[in-house]
Design an enzyme around this catalytic site. Structure first.
Site, PDB file in Angstrom:
ATOM      1  N   SER A  66       0.892  -1.422  -0.093  1.00 43.18           N
ATOM      2  CA  SER A  66      -0.033  -0.063   0.002  1.00 43.18           C
ATOM      3  C   SER A  66       0.829   1.337   0.023  1.00 43.18           C
ATOM      4  CB  SER A  66      -0.850   0.002   1.241  1.00 43.18           C
ATOM      5  OG  SER A  66      -2.295  -0.595   0.942  1.00 43.18           O
ATOM      6  N   LYS A  69       0.365   3.661  -2.750  1.00 45.47           N
ATOM      7  CA  LYS A  69      -0.826   4.440  -2.890  1.00 45.47           C
ATOM      8  C   LYS A  69      -0.543   5.827  -3.001  1.00 45.47           C
ATOM      9  CE  LYS A  69      -3.793   0.803  -1.447  1.00 45.47           C
ATOM     10  NZ  LYS A  69      -4.385   0.109  -0.045  1.00 45.47           N
ATOM     11  N   TYR A 191      -3.098  -1.954 -10.607  1.00 43.71           N
ATOM     12  CA  TYR A 191      -3.016  -1.916  -8.918  1.00 43.71           C
ATOM     13  C   TYR A 191      -2.030  -3.083  -8.413  1.00 43.71           C
ATOM     14  CZ  TYR A 191      -4.422  -2.324  -4.122  1.00 43.71           C
ATOM     15  OH  TYR A 191      -4.577  -2.279  -2.858  1.00 43.71           O
ATOM     16  N   TYR A 243      -4.411   3.417   7.719  1.00 40.59           N
ATOM     17  CA  TYR A 243      -5.827   2.617   7.790  1.00 40.59           C
ATOM     18  C   TYR A 243      -6.765   3.196   8.807  1.00 40.59           C
ATOM     19  CZ  TYR A 243      -2.736  -0.449   5.094  1.00 40.59           C
ATOM     20  OH  TYR A 243      -1.724  -1.118   4.450  1.00 40.59           O
ATOM     21  N   VAL A 261       0.963  -3.749   3.750  1.00 44.44           N
ATOM     22  CA  VAL A 261       0.890  -4.980   4.764  1.00 44.44           C
ATOM     23  C   VAL A 261       2.205  -5.933   4.221  1.00 44.44           C
ATOM     24  CG1 VAL A 261      -1.537  -5.165   4.626  1.00 44.44           C
ATOM     25  CG2 VAL A 261      -0.241  -5.974   2.581  1.00 44.44           C
TER      26      VAL A 261
END
Ligand code: GLU
Length: 323
Positions: A66, A69, A191, A243, A261
């Site tokens: 992530s 992102k 992605y 998160y 992660v």
């Protein structure tokens, strides 16, 4: 003691403090991630004047997950502009897990680009007409930010592609509401590829320092990201980067950040430095246990919290240049 050795000592001290912490579990929901060595642990700090400090397994490569992102969000802003991006993705903290299957109920947009739904919408925006071209554009940017050539972990990419049905469900939900176009597999490939990029702590610290340094890589001096959009991304990292731990993170650490992660985490001290930690044991929210501990500790001891009364924007650099 010189100032630079003070920083190295601070990293060493925090490394020693957390190296015997074995709480948390390596992510297994992408089967290939389960192969990470749980006790690997590295920390790296890169300053905007190009100094790099590292400790532990900082050369160990892992998938960025992530942490791609914020960089993909920046690419979308550069390519499409602020208003076009905001038509597809909100910038509100969701307070929910990274993979939650939910959209903002009034507009049916994903809550923000730091959770999977938002990141898939962003991937759909930055994909190119061929799969290879879109992935290459992302790699080119990330290599410029890291200042070196980067590869993919093909096994992680295959593993996530094979098992990523939750992300597929999110993507089809967004297709239904007109957030992404019909090339769903293509967007998911973009992605999943973004998430499968191999990096080490030094790469991530340099990427974070590039954000801290107004989009300019502190070592190569190349302008990697457009200055105009760096603040957009830092703001969303500040409010949504961790998160459903984002609020407490902003309170305790007070820095724009993003975790993944794979066990990585980056934090940005605007105009001063980038921090990266790698330790793949995650807490139940999907954040690296040691990564959070290290960032809390460094923020406290180096006075890095954005609202720290001693942090007048350039205190750390003045401290460094006192050498
Ligand atoms: N590739 C991962 C997924 O979409 C990234 C998740 C993360 O690092 O939060 O499930």
């Amino acid at each position: 003691m010189t100032t630079t050795s003070h920083i190295q000592d601070a990293l060493q001290t925090v490394y020693e403090k957390y190296k015997d912490v074995h709480d948390g579990e390596v992510a297994t929901y992408i089967p290939e991630l389960a192969k990470a060595k749980p006790d690997d642990f590295g920390i790296c700090l890169a300053t905007v004047d190009g100094q790099v400090f590292s400790v532990g397994d900082w050369q160990q490569e892992f998938t960025i997950q992530s942490i791609c992102k914020p960089f993909a969000f920046l690419m979308a802003l550069e390519e499409c502009g602020r208003e076009a991006v905001l038509q597809k993705v909100c910038v509100e903290p969701s307070g929910d897990a990274f993979n939650s299957i939910e959209l903002e109920p009034k507009t049916m947009r994903p809550f923000n680009p730091m959770i999977n739904a938002g990141a898939i919408a962003i991937a759909s925006m930055i994909k190119k007409s061929s799969r290879e071209e879109g992935v290459q554009a992302y790699v080119d940017k990330m290599q410029m930010a890291a200042g070196r050539t980067l590869d993919f972990d093909d096994a992680v990419l295959a593993s996530e592609t094979a098992t990523g049905n939750r992300n597929r469900a999110i993507a089809y939900l967004m297709l239904n509401f007109g957030i992404i176009d019909a090339a769903v597999d293509h967007a998911l490939h973009q992605y999943f590829s973004q998430c499968s990029l191999l990096v080490n702590c030094a790469d991530l610290a340099m990427m974070a320092a590039t954000l801290a340094n107004m989009g300019i890589n502190p070592v190569t001096r190349n302008q990697v990201f457009e200055l105009e959009y760096v603040k957009d991304v830092l703001a969303v990292m500040f409010t949504c980067g961790l998160y459903d731990y984002a609020g407490e993170w902003a309170y305790r650490v007070g820095l724009p950040a993003k975790s993944g992660v794979g066990g990585g985490i980056i934090a940005v001290v605007n105009r001063q430095l980038g921090i990266a930690v790698y330790s793949p044991r995650l807490d139940p929210k999907g954040n690296s246990v040691r990564g959070i501990g290290v960032c809390k500790e460094l923020a406290l001891h180096l006075g890095l919290h954005a609202f720290e009364f001693t942090n007048v924007g350039s205190s750390f650099m003045q401290w460094l240049s006192a050498d």
